[in-house]
Design an enzyme around this catalytic site. Structure first.
Site, PDB file in Angstrom:
ATOM      1  N   LYS A 116      33.681   8.400   6.934  1.00  0.00           N
ATOM      2  CA  LYS A 116      34.613   9.045   7.853  1.00  0.00           C
ATOM      3  C   LYS A 116      35.038  10.376   7.244  1.00  0.00           C
ATOM      4  CE  LYS A 116      39.016   8.406  10.177  1.00  0.00           C
ATOM      5  NZ  LYS A 116      40.042   7.432  10.545  1.00  0.00           N
ATOM      6  N   ARG A 145      45.197  11.941  17.649  1.00  0.00           N
ATOM      7  CA  ARG A 145      46.523  11.841  17.004  1.00  0.00           C
ATOM      8  C   ARG A 145      47.617  12.002  18.060  1.00  0.00           C
ATOM      9  NH1 ARG A 145      44.680  14.913  11.383  1.00  0.00           N
ATOM     10  NH2 ARG A 145      43.091  13.349  10.929  1.00  0.00           N
ATOM     11  N   GLU A 159      29.143   5.825  -0.088  1.00  0.00           N
ATOM     12  CA  GLU A 159      30.229   5.098   0.585  1.00  0.00           C
ATOM     13  C   GLU A 159      29.668   3.871   1.311  1.00  0.00           C
ATOM     14  OE1 GLU A 159      33.367   5.085   0.720  1.00  0.00           O
ATOM     15  OE2 GLU A 159      34.128   7.033   0.110  1.00  0.00           O
ATOM     16  N   LYS A 162      31.677   8.805  11.394  1.00  0.00           N
ATOM     17  CA  LYS A 162      32.686   9.387  12.276  1.00  0.00           C
ATOM     18  C   LYS A 162      33.128  10.734  11.752  1.00  0.00           C
ATOM     19  CE  LYS A 162      37.270   8.273  13.793  1.00  0.00           C
ATOM     20  NZ  LYS A 162      38.385   7.436  13.560  1.00  0.00           N
TER      21      LYS A 162
HETATM   22  C1  PBG Z   1      42.961   6.692  12.085  1.00  0.00           C
HETATM   23  C2  PBG Z   1      41.952   6.922  13.112  1.00  0.00           C
HETATM   24  C3  PBG Z   1      41.646   8.182  13.641  1.00  0.00           C
HETATM   25  C4  PBG Z   1      40.698   7.966  14.621  1.00  0.00           C
HETATM   26  C5  PBG Z   1      40.428   6.604  14.697  1.00  0.00           C
HETATM   27  N1  PBG Z   1      41.213   5.968  13.744  1.00  0.00           N
HETATM   28  C6  PBG Z   1      42.236   9.509  13.348  1.00  0.00           C
HETATM   29  C7  PBG Z   1      42.427   9.973  11.983  1.00  0.00           C
HETATM   30  O1  PBG Z   1      41.773   9.539  11.032  1.00  0.00           O
HETATM   31  O2  PBG Z   1      43.276  10.833  11.827  1.00  0.00           O
HETATM   32  C8  PBG Z   1      40.113   9.066  15.439  1.00  0.00           C
HETATM   33  C9  PBG Z   1      39.470   8.697  16.706  1.00  0.00           C
HETATM   34  C10 PBG Z   1      39.257   9.842  17.603  1.00  0.00           C
HETATM   35  O3  PBG Z   1      39.528  11.010  17.272  1.00  0.00           O
HETATM   36  O4  PBG Z   1      38.795   9.591  18.723  1.00  0.00           O
HETATM   37  N2  PBG Z   1      42.897   5.626  11.296  1.00  0.00           N
END
Ligand code: PBG
Length: 334
Positions: A195, A205, A241, A256
């Site tokens: 990620k 967010r 990872e 992601k």
């Molecule tokens: C946080 C989380 C995020 C997303 C999924 N889980 C945002 C972040 O890491 O700040 C993002 C998903 C999206 O942008 O569609 N644990």
């Protein structure tokens, strides 16, 4: 003479020579649930046109529809009352919190649907970080202890898959241990293994209501998760990872964001041959949608092309906010 256009002449030759396919079986739908009883059932999210936060009851209806379309799983994200947030994200451990109640409700009404829950504290913390936040730092092992309890809480509520998205070290190992010790050997761990610290999460967010920035983050202009999420410049590290998470007990891994990281997906699938998922995140969705809404691109075509590109990169499944529309388009094509 070799002429590659010969195979592109007709619909039927194009079908016969198509290398990759996208099916509804590849789609996972991320959804948002809210707890504001006084508010509308479905709250639109300004930065994500076409995406809503649903009340638990209306989410059940949405998930029934997803099931009827053949979508195998949904990932449920909570938008909780800000009054319930604190510095340690303690609401994440409440067995009656929004996500647990929702999972319980959905499981009782749509038992065949796969339910995925995010393991991370950001929807529950006032500072919006995925872990604890002490003296400007995110302590790893203390955070992992809480994440284990959060995962257990979700497993007890009926989640089929827990998906740690926090990027703490060793969390998969500890979560696996906790689940096993509590007779949840069959709960699946989908690790957000690679990620990246990405600007593409912006609209999400907003969707989970985690937009309050600390003074330091305000100065930067974004919430700084770079001490735990990966550097977008790296892909060897993504393989490390993934390898660690697999050794720690992950059943599936995820990359992601999605589209800007197709090379990472491809390398992971080639190297490890394990179930590999891609998350077409909020900023990807909203960018494509904004262009479509301006009439600059064709919405259905651009989304279907982007989803196919994940399959070409060898992703097994794709989390996408376009899942319902994609499933309808796929259905109309058979
Ligand atoms: C946080 C989380 C995020 C997303 C999924 N889980 C945002 C972040 O890491 O700040 C993002 C998903 C999206 O942008 O569609 N644990």
């Amino acid at each position: 003479m070799i002429r590659l256009r010969r195979n592109r002449q007709f619909d039927w030759t194009r079908k016969l020579t198509q290398e990759n396919r996208l099916s509804v079986d590849n789609l996972i739908w991320p959804v948002f649930v809210h707890d504001q009883k006084a508010s509308k059932e479905n709250q639109p999210i300004a930065s994500m046109p076409g995406v809503f936060r649903y009340s638990p009851e209306s989410l059940v209806e949405q998930i029934k529809m997803a099931q009827d379309l053949g979508i195998p799983a949904v990932a449920i994200f909570p938008h909780i009352d800000p009054a319930k947030k604190d510095a340690t994200g303690s609401e994440a451990l409440n067995p009656h919190n929004l996500i647990c109640e929702t999972v319980h409700l959905v499981k009782s009404k749509v038992p065949e649907m796969g339910l995925i829950c995010d393991v991370a504290l950001d929807p529950y913390t006032t500072h919006g970080h995925d872990g604890l936040y002490v003296d400007g730092k995110i302590p790893n092992d203390e955070t992992v202890e809480i994440l284990c309890q959060q995962a257990l809480n979700q497993a007890k509520a009926g989640a089929d898959i827990v998906a740690p998205s926090d990027m703490m070290d060793l969390r998969v190992q500890e979560i696996r241990k906790t689940l096993d010790q509590n007779n949840f050997q069959n709960k699946i761990i989908l690790s957000y293994a690679a990620k990246f610290a990405s600007a593409f999460y912006g609209p999400f967010r907003d969707a989970v209501g985690s937009t309050d920035l600390s003074a330091k983050d305000k100065a930067l202009g974004f919430r700084d998760k770079r001490s735990y999420q990966m550097n977008p410049a790296n892909s060897d590290e993504a393989l490390r990872e993934v390898e660690l998470d697999l050794n720690e007990g992950a059943d599936m891994v995820m990359v992601k964001p999605g589209l800007p990281y197709l090379d990472v997906i491809y390398r992971i699938k080639k190297e490890f041959g394990v179930p590999t998922f891609a998350y077409q995140v909020s900023g990807e969705y909203s960018s494509l949608m904004a262009a479509a809404q301006n009439g600059w691109v064709d919405k259905n075509r651009i989304f279907m092309e982007s989803l196919m590109s994940f399959r070409r990169a060898q992703a097994d499944g794709i989390l996408t906010y376009f899942a319902i529309e994609a499933a309808k388009i796929l259905k109309s094509q058979v």
